[in-house]
Design a protein around this motif. Structure first.
Motif, short mmCIF file in Angstrom:
data_model
loop_
_atom_site.label_atom_id
_atom_site.label_comp_id
_atom_site.label_asym_id
_atom_site.label_seq_id
_atom_site.Cartn_x
_atom_site.Cartn_y
_atom_site.Cartn_z
N ALA A 52 0.84 -1.19 0.00
CA ALA A 52 0.00 0.00 0.00
C ALA A 52 0.88 1.24 0.00
CB ALA A 52 -0.92 0.01 1.22
N VAL A 53 0.34 2.31 -0.56
CA VAL A 53 1.03 3.60 -0.59
C VAL A 53 0.14 4.61 0.12
CG1 VAL A 53 1.99 5.43 -2.04
CG2 VAL A 53 2.16 3.04 -2.78
N VAL A 54 0.71 5.29 1.11
CA VAL A 54 -0.01 6.30 1.89
C VAL A 54 0.74 7.61 1.73
CG1 VAL A 54 -0.85 6.95 4.18
CG2 VAL A 54 -0.74 4.52 3.53
N VAL A 55 0.05 8.63 1.23
CA VAL A 55 0.66 9.94 1.01
C VAL A 55 0.03 10.95 1.96
CG1 VAL A 55 1.09 11.78 -0.67
CG2 VAL A 55 1.08 9.39 -1.42
N ASP A 56 0.85 11.52 2.82
CA ASP A 56 0.38 12.50 3.80
C ASP A 56 -0.87 12.03 4.53
OD1 ASP A 56 2.50 14.26 3.35
OD2 ASP A 56 1.43 15.37 1.81
N GLY A 57 -0.88 10.76 4.94
CA GLY A 57 -1.97 10.20 5.72
C GLY A 57 -3.15 9.67 4.92
N GLN A 58 -3.14 9.84 3.60
CA GLN A 58 -4.23 9.36 2.76
C GLN A 58 -3.78 8.13 1.98
OE1 GLN A 58 -5.41 12.69 0.31
NE2 GLN A 58 -7.00 13.24 1.78
N VAL A 59 -4.56 7.05 2.08
CA VAL A 59 -4.25 5.82 1.35
C VAL A 59 -4.52 6.06 -0.12
CG1 VAL A 59 -4.80 3.38 1.09
CG2 VAL A 59 -4.85 4.42 3.37
N LYS A 60 -3.50 5.85 -0.95
CA LYS A 60 -3.61 6.10 -2.39
C LYS A 60 -3.71 4.82 -3.21
CE LYS A 60 -3.24 10.61 -2.23
NZ LYS A 60 -4.22 11.52 -2.77
N CYS A 61 -3.11 3.75 -2.73
CA CYS A 61 -3.12 2.48 -3.47
C CYS A 61 -3.01 1.35 -2.46
CB CYS A 61 -1.95 2.45 -4.45
SG CYS A 61 -1.87 0.90 -5.38
N VAL A 62 -3.79 0.28 -2.67
CA VAL A 62 -3.78 -0.84 -1.74
C VAL A 62 -3.89 -2.16 -2.48
CG1 VAL A 62 -5.68 -1.92 -0.45
CG2 VAL A 62 -4.52 -0.04 0.52
N GLY A 63 -3.10 -3.14 -2.04
CA GLY A 63 -3.24 -4.50 -2.55
C GLY A 63 -2.60 -4.79 -3.89
N ARG A 64 -1.83 -3.84 -4.43
CA ARG A 64 -1.18 -4.07 -5.71
C ARG A 64 -0.04 -3.07 -5.89
NH1 ARG A 64 -2.69 -0.08 -9.16
NH2 ARG A 64 -4.52 1.11 -8.59
N VAL A 65 0.82 -3.36 -6.85
CA VAL A 65 1.89 -2.44 -7.19
C VAL A 65 1.31 -1.37 -8.11
CG1 VAL A 65 4.13 -2.21 -8.33
CG2 VAL A 65 3.62 -4.28 -7.02
N PRO A 66 1.42 -0.09 -7.72
CA PRO A 66 0.85 0.96 -8.57
C PRO A 66 1.72 1.23 -9.80
CG PRO A 66 2.00 1.93 -6.74
CD PRO A 66 2.04 0.44 -6.53
N LYS A 67 1.11 1.83 -10.80
CA LYS A 67 1.87 2.29 -11.96
C LYS A 67 2.52 3.62 -11.57
CE LYS A 67 -1.17 0.17 -15.29
NZ LYS A 67 -2.13 0.33 -16.37
N GLN A 68 3.65 3.91 -12.18
CA GLN A 68 4.34 5.15 -11.86
C GLN A 68 3.45 6.36 -12.13
OE1 GLN A 68 8.41 5.54 -13.18
NE2 GLN A 68 8.30 7.77 -13.11
N SER A 69 2.68 6.32 -13.19
CA SER A 69 1.79 7.44 -13.53
C SER A 69 0.74 7.67 -12.45
CB SER A 69 1.13 7.22 -14.89
OG SER A 69 0.35 6.04 -14.88
N GLU A 70 0.26 6.58 -11.83
CA GLU A 70 -0.70 6.71 -10.73
C GLU A 70 -0.09 7.44 -9.54
OE1 GLU A 70 -3.42 3.18 -9.81
OE2 GLU A 70 -1.68 2.26 -10.80
N VAL A 71 1.15 7.04 -9.23
CA VAL A 71 1.84 7.65 -8.09
C VAL A 71 2.10 9.13 -8.39
CG1 VAL A 71 3.89 7.61 -6.63
CG2 VAL A 71 2.88 5.45 -7.39
N GLU A 72 2.55 9.42 -9.58
CA GLU A 72 2.81 10.81 -9.95
C GLU A 72 1.55 11.65 -9.84
OE1 GLU A 72 4.76 11.11 -13.76
OE2 GLU A 72 6.39 9.78 -13.12
N GLY A 73 0.41 11.11 -10.25
CA GLY A 73 -0.86 11.83 -10.13
C GLY A 73 -1.29 12.03 -8.69
N GLY A 74 -0.92 11.10 -7.83
CA GLY A 74 -1.30 11.18 -6.42
C GLY A 74 -0.41 12.05 -5.57
#
Length: 76
Positions: A52-74
């Protein structure tokens, strides 16, 4: 910006960390990337599946490896 990568250290978690690091570098954003391996901390963050990826306390992605573009958008 604080980014937490939640996971026990499996291959998917390691891949997620690399994707997040690449996204931060591509965006040129100052961020602290922290690996969280404690299951109680996962639950406190509201994460019940990893990786999972959590950015500034907000969960952005869970249960899978995110795409780089998703992370950049988040993190913009």
């Amino acid at each position: 910006m604080d980014i937490k990568i939640c996971g026990p250290g499996c291959a998917s978690c390691e891949k997620t960390q690399k994707v997040v690091e690449a996204a931060v570098a591509a965006k040129g954003i100052a961020a602290t990337i922290i690996k969280v391996k404690d299951f109680q901390e996962f639950a406190r963050l509201g994460v019940f599946s990893t990786p999972a990826v959590v950015v500034d306390g907000q969960v952005k992605c869970v249960g899978r490896v995110p795409k780089q573009s998703e992370v950049e958008g988040g993190i913009s």
